[in-house]
Design an enzyme around this catalytic site. Structure first.
Site, PDB file in Angstrom:
ATOM      1  N   ALA A 155       0.847  -1.190   0.000  1.00 17.03           N
ATOM      2  CA  ALA A 155       0.000   0.000   0.000  1.00 17.03           C
ATOM      3  C   ALA A 155       0.887   1.247   0.000  1.00 17.03           C
ATOM      4  O   ALA A 155       1.854   1.328   0.767  1.00 17.03           O
ATOM      5  CB  ALA A 155      -0.905   0.006   1.223  1.00 17.03           C
ATOM      6  N   LYS A 156       0.548   2.189  -0.852  1.00 17.18           N
ATOM      7  CA  LYS A 156       1.312   3.443  -0.896  1.00 17.18           C
ATOM      8  C   LYS A 156       0.676   4.396   0.111  1.00 17.18           C
ATOM      9  O   LYS A 156      -0.144   5.254  -0.239  1.00 17.18           O
ATOM     10  CB  LYS A 156       1.302   4.022  -2.307  1.00 17.18           C
ATOM     11  N   ALA A 157       1.050   4.212   1.364  1.00 18.39           N
ATOM     12  CA  ALA A 157       0.434   4.931   2.476  1.00 18.39           C
ATOM     13  C   ALA A 157       1.360   6.019   3.003  1.00 18.39           C
ATOM     14  O   ALA A 157       2.580   5.840   3.062  1.00 18.39           O
ATOM     15  CB  ALA A 157       0.088   3.954   3.595  1.00 18.39           C
TER      16      ALA A 157
END
Length: 314
Positions: A155-157
């Site tokens: 996830a690109k969090a």
């Protein structure tokens, strides 16, 4: 020229009015997911690189963190296109973000609002214009990449990038451009905001997703282009010392594009110049995003409006 309007929860708002409350959940707990996308001024017109793939990853990242975005992938793509066209910018960097807004304070965000915006701005070559040819100097970071089963690295969090910021700040303080993170078991992972490729004896290697790297969209493009050109490219576990005996090293990413690495920990990479394979893949990539020659349907062409001039004051 005035700052471009920002798409915020389905409506355009002036740049200066795109605000959130200081008690928004994201401010206190880092609860956001985002994307970085480029719109290029190609020879065939302005075009966004791999828009649908980026927006699918945004939705996937949000799902992992239990954020329900009230827009479909198609609607999010339309929001990006509308924002770019409205901006008047023939080329720009695009930042879609979904975040937790107002609601109960505490680590449980399930009752907080989920909000989305799309902003654009001018952003040149991330690691420096000269870096695309001359390469950059990097170090092996003393902060590892996230361990598996701690935070979801796919996830690109926003919260994940606290790790990356430490790596980047230390590298700059140490006179380097960037840092390379190792996995928790000591294998090569990625840079603070880039994926990493190693070239040795004509073969290309990059870390597998299982080492908690971000599955980069530019990374995927370079793997595709390399295979089309007949290069042997393998996703495999690679030890740290491979950096010091590599023939070529390069980073990939939306911001970094395809950037050669000329030294690691003061070890010269190859002959200290951009390698032949790096240059070949860089040229193939730029032929698409600058030349507009796109056999893969990776470009979404947009009709950019004429920029509005700021109103003169007496």
């Amino acid at each position: 020229m005035k700052k471009p309007d920002i798409w915020f929860n389905g409506e355009f708002v002036p740049y200066e009015e795109a605000n959130i409350h200081v008690l928004s959940h994201v401010v206190h707990y880092g609860s956001s997911v985002f994307e970085g996308i480029r719109c290029y001024n190609t020879d065939e017109g302005s075009a966004i690189f791999r828009l649908e793939e980026h927006m699918k990853r945004l939705v996937d990242s949000a799902k992992v963190h239990r954020m329900e975005i009230p827009y479909s992938v198609d609607e999010l793509c339309d929001a990006v296109v509308d924002t770019v066209e409205r901006s008047g910018m023939e080329s720009c960097y695009i930042r879609p973000v979904t975040f937790r807004g107002m609601g109960p304070m505490g680590v449980n965000p399930l009752k907080n609002s989920v909000e989305t915006f799309v902003a654009v701005w001018e952003w040149g070559t991330y690691l420096g214009e000269e870096a695309l040819e001359q390469g950059v100097d990097v170090e092996v970071a003393n902060w590892n990449r996230l361990a598996p089963n701690t935070l979801p690295a796919m996830a690109k969090a926003g919260g994940n990038y606290l790790n990356a910021s430490l790596v980047k700040m230390n590298a700059v303080k140490n006179g380097m451009t960037e840092g390379i993170m190792l996995s928790t078991n000591g294998y090569l992972a990625e840079g603070s905001g880039e994926n990493l490729f190693i070239v040795r004896d004509g073969k290309i290697y990059t870390a597998p997703v299982g080492l908690s790297i971000l599955p980069g969209i530019t990374r995927d493009a370079i793997i595709t282009l390399a295979r089309e050109k007949g290069y042997s490219i393998e996703e495999k576990v690679v030890p740290r010392e491979a950096l010091y005996i590599a023939d070529e090293l390069f980073f990939t990413g939306t911001a970094a594009e395809v950037t050669p690495i000329r030294s690691v920990d003061h070890y010269t990479v190859g002959n200290g110049n951009r390698g032949e394979i790096t240059e070949d893949l860089q040229s193939a990539f730029f032929d698409i995003v600058h030349g507009g020659n796109d056999p893969h349907d990776w470009l979404t062409f947009v009709d950019v409006e004429e920029p509005e001039e700021a109103t003169a004051t007496a």
